[in-house]
Motif scaffolding. Structure first.
Motif, PDB file in Angstrom:
ATOM      1  N   PHE A  99       0.843  -1.200   0.000  1.00  0.00           N
ATOM      2  CA  PHE A  99       0.000   0.000   0.000  1.00  0.00           C
ATOM      3  C   PHE A  99       0.880   1.253   0.000  1.00  0.00           C
ATOM      4  CE2 PHE A  99      -4.260   1.777   1.100  1.00  0.00           C
ATOM      5  CZ  PHE A  99      -3.887   3.091   1.322  1.00  0.00           C
ATOM      6  N   SER A 100       1.759   1.363   0.977  1.00  0.00           N
ATOM      7  CA  SER A 100       2.603   2.554   1.092  1.00  0.00           C
ATOM      8  C   SER A 100       3.586   2.667  -0.069  1.00  0.00           C
ATOM      9  CB  SER A 100       3.355   2.535   2.420  1.00  0.00           C
ATOM     10  OG  SER A 100       2.456   2.649   3.509  1.00  0.00           O
ATOM     11  N   ARG A 101       4.089   1.539  -0.549  1.00  0.00           N
ATOM     12  CA  ARG A 101       5.029   1.602  -1.679  1.00  0.00           C
ATOM     13  C   ARG A 101       4.346   2.140  -2.924  1.00  0.00           C
ATOM     14  NH1 ARG A 101       6.963  -3.287   0.664  1.00  0.00           N
ATOM     15  NH2 ARG A 101       5.690  -4.575  -0.729  1.00  0.00           N
ATOM     16  N   ARG A 102       3.117   1.744  -3.163  1.00  0.00           N
ATOM     17  CA  ARG A 102       2.407   2.235  -4.344  1.00  0.00           C
ATOM     18  C   ARG A 102       2.107   3.729  -4.220  1.00  0.00           C
ATOM     19  NH1 ARG A 102      -2.031  -1.894  -6.696  1.00  0.00           N
ATOM     20  NH2 ARG A 102      -1.905  -0.313  -8.331  1.00  0.00           N
ATOM     21  N   VAL A 103       1.732   4.172  -3.025  1.00  0.00           N
ATOM     22  CA  VAL A 103       1.505   5.602  -2.825  1.00  0.00           C
ATOM     23  C   VAL A 103       2.799   6.374  -3.084  1.00  0.00           C
ATOM     24  CG1 VAL A 103       0.930   7.394  -1.127  1.00  0.00           C
ATOM     25  CG2 VAL A 103      -0.411   5.272  -1.207  1.00  0.00           C
ATOM     26  N   ALA A 104       3.922   5.876  -2.570  1.00  0.00           N
ATOM     27  CA  ALA A 104       5.207   6.547  -2.760  1.00  0.00           C
ATOM     28  C   ALA A 104       5.610   6.581  -4.232  1.00  0.00           C
ATOM     29  CB  ALA A 104       6.287   5.854  -1.924  1.00  0.00           C
ATOM     30  N   ARG A 109       2.323  10.582  -0.208  1.00  0.00           N
ATOM     31  CA  ARG A 109       2.731  10.170   1.134  1.00  0.00           C
ATOM     32  C   ARG A 109       1.505   9.674   1.870  1.00  0.00           C
ATOM     33  NH1 ARG A 109       1.725  14.507   4.966  1.00  0.00           N
ATOM     34  NH2 ARG A 109       3.090  13.421   6.421  1.00  0.00           N
ATOM     35  N   ASP A 110       1.737   8.774   2.831  1.00  0.00           N
ATOM     36  CA  ASP A 110       0.613   8.236   3.601  1.00  0.00           C
ATOM     37  C   ASP A 110       1.039   8.001   5.027  1.00  0.00           C
ATOM     38  OD1 ASP A 110       2.234   5.921   3.015  1.00  0.00           O
ATOM     39  OD2 ASP A 110       0.519   4.681   3.553  1.00  0.00           O
ATOM     40  N   ASN A 111       0.071   7.883   5.901  1.00  0.00           N
ATOM     41  CA  ASN A 111       0.335   7.594   7.307  1.00  0.00           C
ATOM     42  C   ASN A 111      -0.993   7.274   7.974  1.00  0.00           C
ATOM     43  OD1 ASN A 111       1.682   7.301   9.764  1.00  0.00           O
ATOM     44  ND2 ASN A 111       3.017   9.047   9.355  1.00  0.00           N
ATOM     45  N   GLN A 124      -1.723  11.870   0.792  1.00  0.00           N
ATOM     46  CA  GLN A 124      -1.670  13.094  -0.006  1.00  0.00           C
ATOM     47  C   GLN A 124      -1.104  12.711  -1.367  1.00  0.00           C
ATOM     48  OE1 GLN A 124       0.502  16.175   2.000  1.00  0.00           O
ATOM     49  NE2 GLN A 124      -0.887  16.237   3.749  1.00  0.00           N
ATOM     50  N   VAL A 125      -1.878  12.932  -2.418  1.00  0.00           N
ATOM     51  CA  VAL A 125      -1.486  12.513  -3.755  1.00  0.00           C
ATOM     52  C   VAL A 125      -1.942  13.551  -4.772  1.00  0.00           C
ATOM     53  CG1 VAL A 125      -1.525  10.027  -3.264  1.00  0.00           C
ATOM     54  CG2 VAL A 125      -3.620  11.182  -4.025  1.00  0.00           C
ATOM     55  N   ALA A 126      -1.432  13.411  -5.995  1.00  0.00           N
ATOM     56  CA  ALA A 126      -1.948  14.221  -7.090  1.00  0.00           C
ATOM     57  C   ALA A 126      -3.427  13.909  -7.288  1.00  0.00           C
ATOM     58  CB  ALA A 126      -1.159  13.924  -8.368  1.00  0.00           C
ATOM     59  N   ALA A 127      -4.187  14.911  -7.711  1.00  0.00           N
ATOM     60  CA  ALA A 127      -5.635  14.751  -7.825  1.00  0.00           C
ATOM     61  C   ALA A 127      -6.016  13.606  -8.755  1.00  0.00           C
ATOM     62  CB  ALA A 127      -6.267  16.066  -8.296  1.00  0.00           C
TER      63      ALA A 127
END
Length: 453
Positions: A99-104, A109-111, A124-127
């Motif tokens: 999950f976190s690797r795909r967001v990165a 970023r995620d938490n 927080q990602v691009a729209a």
């Protein structure tokens, strides 16, 4: 009350919205909404709030679950936080950490974080990557895989986290022990991260049942802030979260506090402490229980301890008794919360002198009241930062999410500036008399010295 983040401890949520308000408003005004959030509910029970902010092509995506450390079964403290960690350990379609690797990989970023009343996950990602994170978050809502080996491995991580962020930080050990004195019966007295011996005892099967009970769409809140429209979010939510089967809203049934009687005291020595610290805590009503009193307590905390112009500062810091002095109140909780007074004595100043000075400040306030000028200044200062709150990508999402997660209405945030402007000196003193009772206080000292065996 503080939250526990899977990477660090967070001091608290951003303040509710802040608009300039220099003069009192009518009794129940309708002002301009602070964030302009729009809400909808999916057929399966998911609540959603959208905060359009078109300044940049980015979004903050959050999912809040109405469950936290205060909702755990007795003897299994830390379960909500443990499950928060396990939400990153894979689903039936995603492997551990994927999950976190795909967001990165998408530049985001995620938490996540756990509080007493809620657990939250954010990205927080691009729209144009919003659909991706919504799909993955919906996946772990419905298809979490709790592998036995991953569970035991993460248990060790959490035990080490407890050592790092609680046991090795004297001020946090102090806060943990104070909570057990303030809350005699309510689970707010338990640490969010859990007691070590109970973390070790949490069964994998109990985590599965906890997830199954609390992590359904009917117990969740989706918040999206950024470069989106409500209709865009609704369409994506229906295609992702909307595929989960309906689930009920879980009612919170918790032990409540008996009437507070008798002063309780704590002296906690620690060889790592250089200078003493004092905290005096009082049980106070939440905004859910007493909204008008809660507003007055916010103003009271500002008057007492908001910096160099506050009463505690002038009585303790200016004369050289203390290096700092402050007051705190957080009313956005499900159940009764705390009002706190804090001071750090200067070297050579005896604790008794600090307690005497604090007592004098409170006695004078209760006897003489507060002035119109003090209240007006507090309101101006408290509501001065609304424009900045609107500019923060996460600020609105966090504030709106936390509000809805403790079952406060949306207007609690959106109309906060207009509402706080109605607080009067009389209401402030009435709230102080109801809460600042020395015969029901918890007074704690964190002191230099050897820890007792």
């Amino acid at each position: 009350m503080p939250e526990l983040d899977r990477r660090t401890v967070i001091a608290g949520l951003p303040a509710a919205a802040m608009l300039a308000a220099s003069t009192p408003a009518p009794a129940r005004p309708t002002g301009t909404p602070v964030f302009g959030a729009e809400t909808f509910t999916l057929p399966n029970g998911l609540t959603a709030a959208v905060i359009p902010m078109r300044r940049a092509p980015v979004v903050a995506h959050m999912v809040w679950y109405r469950v936290g450390g205060a909702d755990e079964p007795p003897g299994l403290s830390g379960m909500a936080h443990f499950l928060e960690h396990m939400m990153f350990k894979g689903t039936t379609t995603l492997g551990p950490g994927e999950f976190s690797r795909r967001v990165a990989r998408e530049g985001g970023r995620d938490n996540a974080f756990t509080g007493h009343d809620y657990t939250g996950y954010f990205q927080q990602v691009a729209a144009d990557r919003l659909e991706l994170v919504m799909r993955m978050e919906a996946d772990r809502m419905a298809n979490l895989a709790l592998d036995a080996r991953e569970t035991e491995s993460e248990r060790l991580v959490i035990l080490e986290e407890r050592r790092q962020v609680i046991d090795n930080v004297p001020t946090r050990r102090f806060r943990e022990r104070l909570a057990t004195l303030l809350y005699l019966n309510h689970p707010y007295g338990r640490p969010i991260i859990g007691w070590e011996h109970e973390i070790r005892a949490i069964p994998r099967e109990a985590l599965l049942k906890f997830h199954e009970r609390f992590y359904g769409p009917g117990n969740a809140i989706l918040v999206v802030q950024g470069d989106v429209t409500t209709e865009q979010v609704r369409r994506l939510a229906e295609a992702t979260y909307g595929q989960a089967p309906p689930s009920p809203r879980v009612e919170r049934v918790r032990p409540q506090e008996p009437p507070a009687e008798g002063e309780r005291r704590l002296v906690l020595p620690d060889p790592r402490v250089r200078e003493p610290q004092m905290a005096r805590l009082f049980l106070a009503p939440s905004a859910r229980a007493e909204p008008d009193e809660s507003d007055a307590l916010q103003v009271l905390a500002h008057i007492l301890g908001s910096g160099p112009t506050s009463r505690l500062w002038r009585a303790l810091v200016d004369p050289g008794l203390a290096a700092s002095a402050s007051a705190s109140y957080g009313g956005d909780t499900v159940d009764a919360t705390e009002f706190g007074l804090h001071a750090n004595p200067r070297p050579g100043v005896e604790p008794a002198r600090i307690e005497e000075a604090v007592g004098e400040v409170i006695a004078r306030l209760l006897d003489e009241g507060v002035t119109d000028a003090e209240v007006a200044q507090a309101i101006r200062q408290m509501t001065a930062g609304a424009a900045f709150a609107r500019d923060s990508l996460m600020g609105g999402a966090r504030t709106i999410g936390a509000t809805l997660a403790v079952d406060l209405p949306l207007d609690h945030v959106e109309q906060w500036p207009a509402r706080i402007a109605t607080v009067t000196p009389t209401r402030v003193v009435e709230a102080a008399r109801a809460v600042l009772r020395r015969d029901a206080a918890v007074t704690g000292w964190l002191m230099p010295g050897e820890r007792r065996a």
